[in-house]
Scaffold this motif. Sequence first.
Motif, mmCIF file in Angstrom:
data_model
loop_
_atom_site.group_PDB
_atom_site.id
_atom_site.type_symbol
_atom_site.label_atom_id
_atom_site.label_comp_id
_atom_site.label_asym_id
_atom_site.label_seq_id
_atom_site.Cartn_x
_atom_site.Cartn_y
_atom_site.Cartn_z
ATOM 1 N N GLN A 183 0.862 -1.195 0.000
ATOM 2 C CA GLN A 183 0.000 0.000 0.000
ATOM 3 C C GLN A 183 0.886 1.228 0.000
ATOM 4 O O GLN A 183 1.773 1.372 0.834
ATOM 5 C CB GLN A 183 -0.909 0.015 1.231
ATOM 6 N N LEU A 184 0.607 2.125 -0.958
ATOM 7 C CA LEU A 184 1.403 3.337 -1.114
ATOM 8 C C LEU A 184 0.507 4.541 -0.867
ATOM 9 O O LEU A 184 -0.615 4.587 -1.387
ATOM 10 C CB LEU A 184 1.937 3.371 -2.557
ATOM 11 N N THR A 185 0.964 5.502 -0.070
ATOM 12 C CA THR A 185 0.183 6.708 0.194
ATOM 13 C C THR A 185 1.000 7.922 -0.216
ATOM 14 O O THR A 185 2.191 8.016 0.127
ATOM 15 C CB THR A 185 -0.166 6.807 1.689
ATOM 16 N N TRP A 186 0.353 8.813 -0.977
ATOM 17 C CA TRP A 186 1.013 10.063 -1.377
ATOM 18 C C TRP A 186 0.571 11.190 -0.448
ATOM 19 O O TRP A 186 -0.415 11.051 0.288
ATOM 20 C CB TRP A 186 0.612 10.411 -2.821
ATOM 21 N N GLU A 187 1.272 12.306 -0.503
ATOM 22 C CA GLU A 187 0.983 13.403 0.430
ATOM 23 C C GLU A 187 -0.379 14.048 0.154
ATOM 24 O O GLU A 187 -0.909 14.763 0.998
ATOM 25 C CB GLU A 187 2.109 14.444 0.357
ATOM 26 N N ASP A 188 -0.952 13.782 -1.041
ATOM 27 C CA ASP A 188 -2.302 14.350 -1.287
ATOM 28 C C ASP A 188 -3.375 13.331 -0.913
ATOM 29 O O ASP A 188 -4.512 13.401 -1.370
ATOM 30 C CB ASP A 188 -2.440 14.760 -2.768
ATOM 31 N N GLU A 189 -2.966 12.362 -0.063
ATOM 32 C CA GLU A 189 -3.902 11.331 0.464
ATOM 33 C C GLU A 189 -4.280 10.279 -0.583
ATOM 34 O O GLU A 189 -5.105 9.409 -0.303
ATOM 35 C CB GLU A 189 -5.193 11.959 1.034
ATOM 36 N N THR A 190 -3.727 10.374 -1.811
ATOM 37 C CA THR A 190 -4.003 9.287 -2.775
ATOM 38 C C THR A 190 -3.412 7.998 -2.237
ATOM 39 O O THR A 190 -2.286 7.996 -1.726
ATOM 40 C CB THR A 190 -3.344 9.610 -4.135
ATOM 41 N N ILE A 191 -4.181 6.933 -2.335
ATOM 42 C CA ILE A 191 -3.705 5.617 -1.896
ATOM 43 C C ILE A 191 -3.798 4.653 -3.080
ATOM 44 O O ILE A 191 -4.789 4.672 -3.829
ATOM 45 C CB ILE A 191 -4.564 5.070 -0.732
ATOM 46 N N ALA A 192 -2.771 3.843 -3.279
ATOM 47 C CA ALA A 192 -2.811 2.827 -4.340
ATOM 48 C C ALA A 192 -2.226 1.534 -3.790
ATOM 49 O O ALA A 192 -1.377 1.557 -2.891
ATOM 50 C CB ALA A 192 -2.024 3.296 -5.556
ATOM 51 N N HIS A 193 -2.689 0.424 -4.332
ATOM 52 C CA HIS A 193 -2.202 -0.897 -3.939
ATOM 53 C C HIS A 193 -1.577 -1.574 -5.149
ATOM 54 O O HIS A 193 -2.162 -1.572 -6.240
ATOM 55 C CB HIS A 193 -3.369 -1.762 -3.427
ATOM 56 N N PHE A 194 -0.359 -2.110 -4.964
ATOM 57 C CA PHE A 194 0.322 -2.831 -6.047
ATOM 58 C C PHE A 194 0.589 -4.254 -5.572
ATOM 59 O O PHE A 194 1.189 -4.458 -4.515
ATOM 60 C CB PHE A 194 1.652 -2.130 -6.382
ATOM 61 N N HIS A 195 0.142 -5.227 -6.360
ATOM 62 C CA HIS A 195 0.390 -6.630 -5.987
ATOM 63 C C HIS A 195 1.891 -6.888 -5.902
ATOM 64 O O HIS A 195 2.677 -6.336 -6.692
ATOM 65 C CB HIS A 195 -0.242 -7.571 -7.017
ATOM 66 N N HIS A 196 2.304 -7.741 -4.952
ATOM 67 C CA HIS A 196 3.735 -8.031 -4.792
ATOM 68 C C HIS A 196 4.334 -8.530 -6.121
ATOM 69 O O HIS A 196 5.391 -8.037 -6.566
ATOM 70 C CB HIS A 196 3.944 -9.088 -3.701
ATOM 71 N N THR A 197 3.641 -9.476 -6.759
ATOM 72 C CA THR A 197 4.191 -10.021 -8.017
ATOM 73 C C THR A 197 4.283 -8.936 -9.080
ATOM 74 O O THR A 197 5.241 -8.868 -9.845
ATOM 75 C CB THR A 197 3.303 -11.190 -8.521
ATOM 76 N N TRP A 198 3.314 -7.985 -9.087
ATOM 77 C CA TRP A 198 3.340 -6.882 -10.063
ATOM 78 C C TRP A 198 4.620 -6.073 -9.864
ATOM 79 O O TRP A 198 5.298 -5.708 -10.818
ATOM 80 C CB TRP A 198 2.116 -5.983 -9.871
ATOM 81 N N LEU A 199 4.947 -5.820 -8.602
ATOM 82 C CA LEU A 199 6.144 -5.012 -8.306
ATOM 83 C C LEU A 199 7.405 -5.726 -8.770
ATOM 84 O O LEU A 199 8.273 -5.130 -9.407
ATOM 85 C CB LEU A 199 6.213 -4.696 -6.803
ATOM 86 N N ARG A 200 7.489 -7.052 -8.487
ATOM 87 C CA ARG A 200 8.717 -7.752 -8.914
ATOM 88 C C ARG A 200 8.771 -7.842 -10.428
ATOM 89 O O ARG A 200 9.821 -7.698 -11.029
ATOM 90 C CB ARG A 200 8.777 -9.153 -8.274
ATOM 91 N N ASP A 201 7.595 -8.049 -11.023
ATOM 92 C CA ASP A 201 7.508 -8.168 -12.501
ATOM 93 C C ASP A 201 7.898 -6.857 -13.171
ATOM 94 O O ASP A 201 8.450 -6.853 -14.272
ATOM 95 C CB ASP A 201 6.063 -8.553 -12.863
#
Length: 426
Positions: free
Chosen positions: A52-70
């Motif tokens: 889970q990634l949060t930006w300073e403008d409160e945007t939140i996004a989720h990246f699957h672990h395999t997506w990140l390694r891929d």
Amino acid sequence: MATQRWATRSLSLVGRRMQSTASRMAPGQSFAPQAAPLVRMRSAAILSQTVQLTWEDETIAHFHHTWLRDHCPQSVHPVSHQREIALSSIRPGIVPSGVSVDDGQSLLVKWHASVDPTGADHQSVFDGEWLRRHAYSSEGSARVVDEEDALVVQWGAGGRALPEPIDWASLACGGSDAESALLQLLSSVHAYGVGRVSGMPLTMEATEQLARMIAPVHETFYGGMWDTAPREESQVIDTAYTNVELPLHTDGTYFEQQPGLQLFNCVAQPPPAGGLDGSTRLADGFALAAKLAAEAPKTFEFFSRVVLPFEHREGAVHMRCLGQVFKLHPLTRKVVEVRWNETDRGPINTLSFDDMGQFYDHVRKLQAAIDSLELKLQLKPGDALICNNHRVMHGRRGFVGHRRLLGCYLQADDWRSRWRVLRGRQ
Ligand SMILES: C[N+](C)(C)CCCC[C@H](N)C(=O)O
Ligand SMILES: O=C(O)CCC(=O)C(=O)O
């Protein structure tokens, strides 16, 4: 059927967005990418399936672990940027051993040697802006909003004027100024489906020079560089080589890949005679699709669904392609290509009996919509016209006397690549 409604609904949504874009973009307005203000990342956390990634403008996004390694930026070839880790080598259920945000701009993801495909400890370093652009877990993700599409501007007969021509001298001068002028020309082709050049030399050499600034010349059975001057009847492999009126159409409907761009450099245009002026006819296929989706949704759905045969058969050439008039993007359902040439339509045996019974009624509605959007352009010697042949239909009024357009085709992938690279250098 759900698909039909979805196609119509998505296009009308797209239509509205394009209209709103249209209201923002004035002809000739710069299309240089506006750098969005940097939004820094605040925090990252490893959850069971995602980071889970949060930006300073409160945007939140989720990246699957395999997506990140891929998508690890460090696991690609340094020049070709091709992936060097096979997907099959990434074990199911891989989990990072640690994540952290560095200076608000980079996400560091650590992979332990015991799980990493390399067999060694590995660290992926992602740019925060890149992750934000490629986030797929939020409603406004790249899957739905394509930044390039947002620059597209529809036009019609009564609507906005076409973009102003760019002077040949600014293109032919070389250096960074010429690159800026070429970017503006290609950005106009992207936004409007039409680009114009004035002050062109009346030569095949200059015509080819303009073409090759953009992309390699696309050879077909018409040759590479061509000349539309009328020919002896026995040499008329296409009615473009006569002086008759040509209906609004896209070229090469009988090729699997319709030519991407059509370049015309007008080197001779006779004075009007007998009500015939050889003027160029243009219509925006995206505006056509939006108009039908809004006013005749059954006709839009019909021409997005049925497959028509297009054919060119003469001498030693027999081209044939089956296609829809409106090709929709498989994911967004937006119209990505228009294919229509009444004169090259083959014998129809590709429709069900019921669809065939409806075809002629739908064609009349299609033609009426095309006619309602037609824009007239009187080319004079020195005027060049570049059309996105996947979107804009062209044609001409009949003429009397000596009329010549020099030109060629360019591939869609090639001109878009040139445009993206020039934009990236801004
Ligand atoms: C090569 N040159 C552009 C001069 C003529 C090509 C004719 C293309 C044909 N009318 C079609 O719609 O496919
Ligand atoms: O002669 C013109 O203006 C256009 C000819 C044409 O439509 C074509 O070459 O495809």
